[in-house]
Design an enzyme around this catalytic site. Structure first.
Site, PDB file in Angstrom:
ATOM      1  N   ARG B  91      40.321 -16.177  95.521  1.00  0.00           N
ATOM      2  CA  ARG B  91      40.382 -14.875  94.844  1.00  0.00           C
ATOM      3  C   ARG B  91      40.820 -13.830  95.873  1.00  0.00           C
ATOM      4  O   ARG B  91      40.344 -13.837  97.004  1.00  0.00           O
ATOM      5  CB  ARG B  91      39.047 -14.489  94.203  1.00  0.00           C
ATOM      6  CG  ARG B  91      38.710 -15.379  92.980  1.00  0.00           C
ATOM      7  CD  ARG B  91      37.591 -14.797  92.138  1.00  0.00           C
ATOM      8  NE  ARG B  91      38.034 -13.645  91.369  1.00  0.00           N
ATOM      9  CZ  ARG B  91      37.195 -12.839  90.707  1.00  0.00           C
ATOM     10  NH1 ARG B  91      35.886 -13.068  90.744  1.00  0.00           N
ATOM     11  NH2 ARG B  91      37.666 -11.815  90.028  1.00  0.00           N
ATOM     12  N   GLN B 214      30.644  -8.724  82.139  1.00  0.00           N
ATOM     13  CA  GLN B 214      29.586  -8.916  83.142  1.00  0.00           C
ATOM     14  C   GLN B 214      28.466  -7.890  82.978  1.00  0.00           C
ATOM     15  O   GLN B 214      27.345  -8.130  83.399  1.00  0.00           O
ATOM     16  CB  GLN B 214      30.144  -8.815  84.570  1.00  0.00           C
ATOM     17  CG  GLN B 214      31.057  -9.951  84.980  1.00  0.00           C
ATOM     18  CD  GLN B 214      32.514  -9.619  84.749  1.00  0.00           C
ATOM     19  OE1 GLN B 214      32.852  -8.800  83.895  1.00  0.00           O
ATOM     20  NE2 GLN B 214      33.390 -10.259  85.499  1.00  0.00           N
ATOM     21  N   ASP B 255      34.260  -4.408  95.396  1.00  0.00           N
ATOM     22  CA  ASP B 255      34.781  -5.688  95.894  1.00  0.00           C
ATOM     23  C   ASP B 255      35.465  -5.543  97.241  1.00  0.00           C
ATOM     24  O   ASP B 255      35.588  -6.512  97.995  1.00  0.00           O
ATOM     25  CB  ASP B 255      35.736  -6.292  94.878  1.00  0.00           C
ATOM     26  CG  ASP B 255      34.982  -6.647  93.615  1.00  0.00           C
ATOM     27  OD1 ASP B 255      34.766  -5.738  92.778  1.00  0.00           O
ATOM     28  OD2 ASP B 255      34.562  -7.801  93.486  1.00  0.00           O
ATOM     29  N   ASN B 265      36.999  -1.845  92.757  1.00  0.00           N
ATOM     30  CA  ASN B 265      35.892  -2.416  91.996  1.00  0.00           C
ATOM     31  C   ASN B 265      36.449  -2.840  90.638  1.00  0.00           C
ATOM     32  O   ASN B 265      37.626  -2.632  90.339  1.00  0.00           O
ATOM     33  CB  ASN B 265      34.755  -1.388  91.848  1.00  0.00           C
ATOM     34  CG  ASN B 265      33.479  -2.023  91.312  1.00  0.00           C
ATOM     35  OD1 ASN B 265      33.121  -3.138  91.715  1.00  0.00           O
ATOM     36  ND2 ASN B 265      32.797  -1.341  90.406  1.00  0.00           N
ATOM     37  N   LYS B 266      35.619  -3.462  89.851  1.00  0.00           N
ATOM     38  CA  LYS B 266      36.015  -3.961  88.533  1.00  0.00           C
ATOM     39  C   LYS B 266      36.867  -2.939  87.789  1.00  0.00           C
ATOM     40  O   LYS B 266      36.564  -1.741  87.788  1.00  0.00           O
ATOM     41  CB  LYS B 266      34.742  -4.266  87.731  1.00  0.00           C
ATOM     42  CG  LYS B 266      34.935  -4.795  86.343  1.00  0.00           C
ATOM     43  CD  LYS B 266      35.704  -6.092  86.293  1.00  0.00           C
ATOM     44  CE  LYS B 266      35.060  -7.108  87.209  1.00  0.00           C
ATOM     45  NZ  LYS B 266      35.981  -8.180  87.592  1.00  0.00           N
TER      46      LYS B 266
END
Lengths: 377, 377
Positions: B91, B214, B255, B265-266
């Site tokens: 990833r 999530q 992240d 981030n997401k």
């Protein structure tokens, strides 16, 4: 843009009933429902067989006829008014509902002979439908130059830079403000369809629009049928795309817009307007004048925001592996959810409005210049 | 906050294997998976059995051990390095993955005797896990006063105004930065759990976090288990809630964060940061130092943003009416989708960082004041 003659609502001459597409089942099943009673009308609006401000307005308009016709033309004024109130109360945010019901009710009440009323109500409802279709056509005409100008500019840029691939206009839209939400053409989609039909190379980013996925279910279905290139994205994605110059213009519809230009629309619209503002992407709102609430000046304070069943968030409906429409539960059974259906985008974030009378800035002065008859309300 | 001893990853002494919770099945099924080979590790990371930057880092760290142990300690350096590279490539966005793998690999390579390497790699991976758990505990300690201060102020306000109901602190979070994403406590959730455990009256708005939910699946599950009041909302809703003073603070994880304070981030985090900024709601990012990328200064330009399978958007997984995990298709079969998994929030929108060494502003100077050892990198 839609099957010749296909609309989301129509009066069926054979059965003498009002029929609607049950949009809850799209894109996977095409189901038509008949509205015979006021309760049918209220159910179809509340449960969102029909949705989208102009279509809710048209449904409310037909609702007055149904109130009259279903009672064999013997309904007394007080009862008719209370039935109309029930229809108007079925959803709180889209101002078109009140507008459509009141317009037809006022016509009907002018006739003292009961037997005339249903007939005149039906005629007025049909008139509203035709007017709204024409308004959306004009929104397409007035919105088209905005898209064309972007295309010309990109074409020029890429001819200069020898980059042939980049003249495509990328448009982001939220929810469904297409013909399914109106009668024909749509509001936000009218400039898109018009530009596409005139050969502009364009592509639409379709916000899926949680919780009820009107973007991925309805807008994607419309665009697919019309052959318009489009990509479904999560509601989270638009900001990232704008940061990376992948969105040239945002066009959305609205459920109610104040005379000052504050825009109530599907929840999440405000977040896209913020991102557009932060990235210098023009943010347009397309609407017929029936969606202006001439009585309000402060959208955030005054526009009622509907709260719907939290199960619309907890469960997601789609097509299961057996090809059946099914729902699945996402969060833990015992977690609560809250379902605010709309938000308000303040006028400072709106580049302009696209209406049936032209494009204007998001200010009371500019709006009233197009619609001077409401200046003194 | 989690079942005593329960972590999302652990080394099982009995089977001598690394085990993880398969988070794809939560909240509806609790499934444990065993990672025996490098392919298992890569699969678990790619397919998101494990997710969340600190947990991905820990999984990568164990991956080096697995690369060594699964080859009976005979793996040659070049092959070990290429296996580690494969893990690091699984990833792209979370910098912890590279960090965790490289740290363990560097330790292992110090030992020339092959048989020592697996043992030392395992010890180092376990050390990382304990350190990250402790880092998250400290994030809770340092973040707690932020929540407490809001609570005290609201309590004072509502004591003055006799309005007893309004001292509750409303916190909004996006995605899952809980113990499932780390080892214990979480990052964004660490201050929340700490404040809750110390008696602060609080409530969490849980962004469902499309496409993989999530938030509604994992954060809601964690909060429910811990008894923390929470409400699942669509990702579209946060702006509206902030406009109406229903959010006191936003806390999210990350992240990868540049040394200058740009936060990957997401996807959708940027939109919440814009809304927080527009409504004067403090926006904090909680992270252990392993999530800083000390080599980058421009997050929007330089942080790689993963694009995942569009089917993650087209299909939604949940519990069907028979209690089985099932997927349903939302858009028309032929509509395309695009799945950018992260976005970058520019530092100008970040109120502060909550780290294991304290809270600081979103500026390179402030970050390096807490982590001076990286100043010269």
């Amino acid at each position: 843009m839609q099957k010749k003659g296909l609309r989301p609502i129509w009066f069926d001459l054979e059965s003498k009933t009002v029929k609607v597409i049950d949009q809850r089942m799209l894109p996977h099943k095409f189901v038509v429902a008949e509205l015979k009673t006021v309760d049918d009308v209220i159910g179809a609006i509340k449960e969102m067989f029909v949705r989208g401000a102009p279509l809710i307005g048209a449904t409310g308009a037909f609702g007055v006829y149904i109130a009259l016709a279903s009672d064999g033309n013997t309904i007394v004024d007080e009862h008719l008014k209370s039935e109309c109130q029930r229809i108007k109360d079925s959803r709180p945010t889209a101002v078109n509902l009140k507008w459509g019901v009141d317009r037809v009710l006022n016509v009907a009440l002018k006739f003292s002979k009961y037997e005339d009323r249903a007939d005149r109500a039906l005629k007025e409802a049909c008139k509203i439908v035709e007017e709204e279709a024409e308004n959306c056509r004009l929104i397409g005409e007035y919105g088209y130059p905005l898209i064309e100008a972007i295309y010309r500019k990109k074409l020029e840029n890429c001819q200069n830079s020898q980059d042939k691939g980049s003249s495509r206009v990328n448009i982001l839209t939220h929810c469904n403000a297409g013909w399914l939400a109106t009668i024909e053409y749509g509001t936000a989609t009218a400039p898109i369809y018009t530009a596409f039909d005139r050969g502009i190379d364009l592509h639409v980013w379709v916000d899926e629009t949680r919780p009820l996925n009107q973007g991925s279910r309805l807008t994607a279905w419309e665009l697919l049928k019309h052959g318009v290139a489009h990509t479904v994205i999560t509601d989270n994605a638009g900001g990232h795309l704008m940061q990376h110059n992948m969105v040239d213009i945002v066009i959305v519809g609205t459920d109610r817009t104040t005379r000052t230009g504050d825009v109530a629309n599907k929840i999440g619209t405000y977040l896209k307007a913020l991102a557009a503002n932060d990235n210098n992407v023009p943010f347009y709102v397309a609407l017929p004048s029936s969606t202006f609430d001439w009585s309000l000046t402060d959208g955030i304070k005054d526009i009622p925001i509907e709260e719907r069943d939290p199960d619309e968030i907890r469960y997601v409906q789609g097509l299961d592996k057996d090809g059946k429409i099914a729902s699945v539960l996402i969060p833990p059974e015992k977690s609560l959810a809250a379902n605010h259906a709309f938000d308000v985008t303040p006028r400072r974030l709106v580049t302009g409005f696209i209406t049936e009378r032209g494009v204007c800035n998001a200010s009371e002065d500019a709006i009233l210049k197009l619609f001077p008859e409401y200046a003194l309300l």
